[in-house]
Design a protein around this motif. Sequence first.
Motif, mmCIF file in Angstrom:
data_model
loop_
_atom_site.group_PDB
_atom_site.id
_atom_site.type_symbol
_atom_site.label_atom_id
_atom_site.label_comp_id
_atom_site.label_asym_id
_atom_site.label_seq_id
_atom_site.Cartn_x
_atom_site.Cartn_y
_atom_site.Cartn_z
ATOM 1 N N SER A 46 0.339 -1.394 -0.216
ATOM 2 C CA SER A 46 -0.221 -0.356 0.192
ATOM 3 C C SER A 46 0.789 1.136 0.205
ATOM 4 O O SER A 46 0.441 1.879 0.066
ATOM 5 C CB SER A 46 -0.829 -0.383 1.567
ATOM 6 N N CYS A 47 1.788 1.031 0.776
ATOM 7 C CA CYS A 47 2.575 2.639 0.565
ATOM 8 C C CYS A 47 3.802 2.938 -0.142
ATOM 9 O O CYS A 47 4.924 3.348 -0.176
ATOM 10 C CB CYS A 47 3.505 2.216 2.037
ATOM 11 N N LYS A 48 3.994 1.908 -1.019
ATOM 12 C CA LYS A 48 4.911 1.500 -2.557
ATOM 13 C C LYS A 48 4.667 3.239 -3.092
ATOM 14 O O LYS A 48 4.132 3.466 -3.910
ATOM 15 C CB LYS A 48 4.898 0.572 -3.268
ATOM 16 N N SER A 49 6.684 2.972 -2.797
ATOM 17 C CA SER A 49 6.559 4.918 -3.474
ATOM 18 C C SER A 49 8.069 4.338 -4.769
ATOM 19 O O SER A 49 9.029 3.295 -4.294
ATOM 20 C CB SER A 49 6.822 5.993 -2.981
ATOM 21 N N PHE A 50 8.325 6.030 -5.532
ATOM 22 C CA PHE A 50 9.332 5.716 -5.724
ATOM 23 C C PHE A 50 10.202 7.025 -5.451
ATOM 24 O O PHE A 50 10.678 7.554 -5.156
ATOM 25 C CB PHE A 50 8.821 5.895 -7.396
ATOM 26 N N LEU A 51 11.568 5.624 -5.390
ATOM 27 C CA LEU A 51 12.850 6.949 -4.712
ATOM 28 C C LEU A 51 13.466 8.434 -5.836
ATOM 29 O O LEU A 51 13.640 7.250 -6.964
ATOM 30 C CB LEU A 51 13.611 6.374 -4.139
ATOM 31 N N LEU A 52 12.939 9.075 -5.558
ATOM 32 C CA LEU A 52 13.876 10.610 -6.789
ATOM 33 C C LEU A 52 14.870 10.127 -6.777
ATOM 34 O O LEU A 52 15.375 10.199 -7.792
ATOM 35 C CB LEU A 52 13.301 11.442 -7.071
ATOM 36 N N ASP A 53 15.223 10.375 -5.038
ATOM 37 C CA ASP A 53 16.941 10.668 -5.341
ATOM 38 C C ASP A 53 17.064 10.511 -3.719
ATOM 39 O O ASP A 53 16.320 10.899 -2.827
ATOM 40 C CB ASP A 53 17.093 12.735 -5.845
ATOM 41 N N GLY A 54 18.202 9.982 -3.242
ATOM 42 C CA GLY A 54 18.816 10.235 -2.200
ATOM 43 C C GLY A 54 19.377 8.712 -1.746
ATOM 44 O O GLY A 54 19.278 7.574 -2.573
ATOM 45 N N ASP A 55 19.282 8.658 -0.384
ATOM 46 C CA ASP A 55 20.230 7.529 -0.193
ATOM 47 C C ASP A 55 19.442 7.137 1.024
ATOM 48 O O ASP A 55 19.306 7.370 1.381
ATOM 49 C CB ASP A 55 21.644 7.830 0.844
ATOM 50 N N GLN A 56 18.638 5.840 0.768
ATOM 51 C CA GLN A 56 18.189 4.730 1.992
ATOM 52 C C GLN A 56 18.581 3.498 1.993
ATOM 53 O O GLN A 56 19.065 2.884 1.193
ATOM 54 C CB GLN A 56 16.368 4.861 1.413
ATOM 55 N N GLN A 57 17.741 2.605 2.951
ATOM 56 C CA GLN A 57 18.130 0.915 3.278
ATOM 57 C C GLN A 57 16.753 0.862 3.590
ATOM 58 O O GLN A 57 16.250 1.536 4.422
ATOM 59 C CB GLN A 57 19.272 0.597 4.020
ATOM 60 N N MET A 58 16.421 -0.168 3.185
ATOM 61 C CA MET A 58 15.465 -1.047 3.650
ATOM 62 C C MET A 58 15.086 -2.422 4.202
ATOM 63 O O MET A 58 16.091 -2.803 3.951
ATOM 64 C CB MET A 58 13.746 -1.240 2.356
ATOM 65 N N GLU A 59 14.365 -2.401 4.874
ATOM 66 C CA GLU A 59 14.677 -3.086 6.551
ATOM 67 C C GLU A 59 14.044 -4.293 5.311
ATOM 68 O O GLU A 59 13.722 -4.330 4.255
ATOM 69 C CB GLU A 59 13.319 -3.163 7.592
ATOM 70 N N ARG A 60 13.673 -6.165 6.091
ATOM 71 C CA ARG A 60 13.284 -6.933 5.459
ATOM 72 C C ARG A 60 11.949 -6.680 4.440
ATOM 73 O O ARG A 60 10.824 -5.863 5.526
ATOM 74 C CB ARG A 60 13.204 -8.157 6.385
ATOM 75 N N TYR A 61 11.979 -7.076 3.722
ATOM 76 C CA TYR A 61 10.589 -7.286 3.048
ATOM 77 C C TYR A 61 10.447 -8.701 1.923
ATOM 78 O O TYR A 61 10.347 -8.948 1.692
ATOM 79 C CB TYR A 61 9.557 -5.406 2.272
ATOM 80 N N THR A 81 11.784 1.521 4.587
ATOM 81 C CA THR A 81 12.424 2.802 4.378
ATOM 82 C C THR A 81 12.917 3.102 5.544
ATOM 83 O O THR A 81 12.118 3.869 5.899
ATOM 84 C CB THR A 81 12.094 3.825 3.297
ATOM 85 N N HIS A 82 14.108 3.434 5.545
ATOM 86 C CA HIS A 82 14.974 4.522 6.148
ATOM 87 C C HIS A 82 16.083 5.234 5.315
ATOM 88 O O HIS A 82 16.725 5.380 4.980
ATOM 89 C CB HIS A 82 16.125 3.542 7.246
ATOM 90 N N ALA A 83 15.922 6.721 6.621
ATOM 91 C CA ALA A 83 16.413 7.780 5.564
ATOM 92 C C ALA A 83 17.985 7.746 6.145
ATOM 93 O O ALA A 83 18.510 8.273 7.174
ATOM 94 C CB ALA A 83 15.964 9.042 5.469
ATOM 95 N N TYR A 84 18.689 7.984 5.379
ATOM 96 C CA TYR A 84 19.998 8.052 5.326
ATOM 97 C C TYR A 84 20.454 9.319 4.025
ATOM 98 O O TYR A 84 22.597 9.396 4.494
ATOM 99 C CB TYR A 84 20.863 6.687 4.940
ATOM 100 N N GLY A 85 20.085 10.172 4.062
ATOM 101 C CA GLY A 85 20.301 11.007 3.700
ATOM 102 C C GLY A 85 18.833 12.141 3.487
ATOM 103 O O GLY A 85 17.804 11.459 3.263
#
Length: 356
Positions: A46-61, A81-85
């Motif tokens: 339901s929360c699927k989105s598109f990353l345009l720019d930036g550094d992130q890491q995702m937990e297990r899914y 998703t966790h933001a690292y920038g």
Amino acid sequence: MGEKHRVRFEPVGIEIEADEEETVLDAAFRQGVMLMHGCKEGQCSSCKSFLLDGDQQMERYSTFALADYESEEGYVLLCRTHAYGDLDVELINYDEEMLLSGIPPRDAAARVTAVEEMTHDIVRLEIELTGEGELPFRPGQYIDIRVPGTDHWRSFSMAALPQDKPGARLEFLIKRYPGGLFSGLLERGSGEGQGEGREQRLSVGDPLAVRGPYGSCVMRDAPDRGLVLLAGGAGMAPILAQLRALAESGSTRPTRFYYGARTARDLFALDEIAGLGSRLADFAFVPALSEEPAAGPYEHGLITDVVERHEGDLAGFDAYLCGPPGMCDAATAVLTAKGMPEERVFQDRFTTSTDT
């Protein structure tokens, strides 16, 4: 806490601050931004989105929620998703009307006030908030309940209407699953005075920790549009809350409630639904049995097939669905084929936790 970063959501231009130790979805909740979401566990998409720019890491899914090729293309699940920038994120599913109307989740203490059998595998659980805490929510939303004695939480939709006061009571309709971490505490015989083995069951008076609200399947203000309500099994809870709210307001919107069950013994709350419907100007309730032939007021077949048989042009309707992803997907296909815009199909998609 970790470092904090800016997250900007396009095309709506909303910005939030996210700590590295929280997911982007949790950061949005904390700041009252209601992003589309469901399970919060990376299982429903339901929360699927598109990353345009930036550094992130995702937990297990689950790859059912986000396929490997989608991840490679840049799609993310905001609940993982966790933001690292600083991040720029394009929202795929969003409701601009609701985005800034979120209720920030809060923690509250509660105690069990009722455990009642509704069917052979559906239990009504009622809890009362204790102390001075309040937990505001909207009909159609859900909260998380902590499994006693563990660090695990389980999500359940509220069936009762909001009571914005200390001591408010919340009501849930919960399906028991064999070995269920929380639902297994609702075995037959639960209640006061369990005696031997009581520690394995929830009883009246037992304390619980709760957190919420969550969920975006709340009624939009569209008095000129008809309503299709559709649920199966324990998905009755948020739809019953919606129906109670409609009856309380004296709604004049044409309303059709489709409820799917396997057999007649899986049906419940029929008298209340009839009473609520009698308070509405234009209401019909259509229960359907998938494993028994049609008899009396009951239709036969999958609930989505029954909707397809009964409904005509739905261009002037909104829909609210609650059930497993397969049912919601099938129902969406039927409704949109009959002219309902997909953005007017609002869903609460049930998923089963991987650790039961």
